[in-house]
Motif scaffolding. Structure first.
Motif, PDB file in Angstrom:
ATOM      1  N   LYS A  53       0.841  -1.206   0.000  1.00  0.00           N
ATOM      2  CA  LYS A  53       0.000   0.000   0.000  1.00  0.00           C
ATOM      3  C   LYS A  53       0.874   1.253   0.000  1.00  0.00           C
ATOM      4  CE  LYS A  53      -4.168   1.952   1.814  1.00  0.00           C
ATOM      5  NZ  LYS A  53      -4.556   2.329   0.459  1.00  0.00           N
ATOM      6  N   SER A  54       0.563   2.158  -0.905  1.00  0.00           N
ATOM      7  CA  SER A  54       1.358   3.375  -1.027  1.00  0.00           C
ATOM      8  C   SER A  54       0.668   4.561  -0.362  1.00  0.00           C
ATOM      9  CB  SER A  54       1.634   3.681  -2.496  1.00  0.00           C
ATOM     10  OG  SER A  54       0.414   3.838  -3.192  1.00  0.00           O
ATOM     11  N   SER A  55       1.451   5.567  -0.131  1.00  0.00           N
ATOM     12  CA  SER A  55       0.969   6.779   0.524  1.00  0.00           C
ATOM     13  C   SER A  55       0.506   7.800  -0.511  1.00  0.00           C
ATOM     14  CB  SER A  55       2.093   7.385   1.361  1.00  0.00           C
ATOM     15  OG  SER A  55       1.683   8.623   1.883  1.00  0.00           O
ATOM     16  N   ALA A  72       3.042   3.494   2.391  1.00  0.00           N
ATOM     17  CA  ALA A  72       2.380   4.000   3.603  1.00  0.00           C
ATOM     18  C   ALA A  72       2.823   3.124   4.773  1.00  0.00           C
ATOM     19  CB  ALA A  72       0.860   3.918   3.421  1.00  0.00           C
ATOM     20  N   ARG A 125       7.191   2.732  -4.765  1.00  0.00           N
ATOM     21  CA  ARG A 125       6.414   1.796  -3.940  1.00  0.00           C
ATOM     22  C   ARG A 125       6.748   0.338  -4.258  1.00  0.00           C
ATOM     23  NH1 ARG A 125       3.371   4.303  -7.755  1.00  0.00           N
ATOM     24  NH2 ARG A 125       1.872   3.112  -8.997  1.00  0.00           N
ATOM     25  N   ASP A 130      -0.153  10.899   0.808  1.00  0.00           N
ATOM     26  CA  ASP A 130      -0.056  12.077   1.675  1.00  0.00           C
ATOM     27  C   ASP A 130       0.592  13.295   1.029  1.00  0.00           C
ATOM     28  OD1 ASP A 130      -1.327  10.663   3.636  1.00  0.00           O
ATOM     29  OD2 ASP A 130       0.495  10.199   4.758  1.00  0.00           O
ATOM     30  N   ARG A 163       5.503   7.826  -5.489  1.00  0.00           N
ATOM     31  CA  ARG A 163       4.791   7.605  -4.225  1.00  0.00           C
ATOM     32  C   ARG A 163       5.460   6.510  -3.394  1.00  0.00           C
ATOM     33  NH1 ARG A 163      -0.094   5.619  -4.520  1.00  0.00           N
ATOM     34  NH2 ARG A 163      -0.141   5.205  -6.744  1.00  0.00           N
TER      35      ARG A 163
END
Length: 163
Positions: A11-13, A26, A57, A15, A23
């Protein structure tokens, strides 16, 4: 016989306002990548080649797996063409693998991964989740002729969290 292990990046961020390619993972993605990679030791062959998308990622996911499976990070081959979401492109890349290698591990992206495992495996998977691990065995001696594989193992983080 050829063995293919596909791993969707963790899972990537979202933000920071970054390009998709840049990216990072996360916090949950980092935890899930450690969780899955720590639970697949029995699925990993003794020798293998590792390819990864160079997107942040995917490369971070590959590095976490390398640390937990104990293969040298330097052995990861980062292939720009694996930054794809297209199943036909992913198929061409995998089929280009040298027949000198019987075991290939690929870190990449969805939609390509989900479509690939449904086209080449014998188990329908609605969606390969982030940090998802799919092991497919092919009864062919050449990567360029792979088809009709046997899906041997599917591991998603949610399955391990429930265990």
């Amino acid at each position: 016989m050829k063995q293919l292990i596909l791993v969707r990046h963790a899972k990537s961020s979202w933000d920071a306002p970054l390009r998709d390619y840049d990216r990072p993972l996360a916090g949950r993605g980092i935890k899930d990548a450690h969780l899955v990679s720590s639970n697949i030791a029995g699925q990993i062959p003794k020798s293998f080649v590792v390819w990864s998308s160079p997107a942040k990622r995917a490369s971070e996911t590959a590095i976490i797996f390398a640390q937990n499976i104990s293969f040298p990070v330097e052995s990861i081959v980062f292939k720009e063409e694996l930054y794809t979401f297209d199943v036909r492109t992913l198929e061409q890349i995998i089929k280009s693998c040298s027949d000198d290698y019987d075991h290939l591990i690929v870190f990449g992206h969805n939609e390509a991964i989900t479509h690939f495992v449904n086209k080449f495996g014998n188990t329908f998977i609605d969606n390969v989740s982030t940090s998802g691990f799919v092991n497919i065995i092919f009864d062919q001696n050449s990567w360029k002729y792979i088809e009709n594989g046997q899906t041997k193992k599917v591991i998603f983080p949610r399955d391990l969290r429930l265990a």
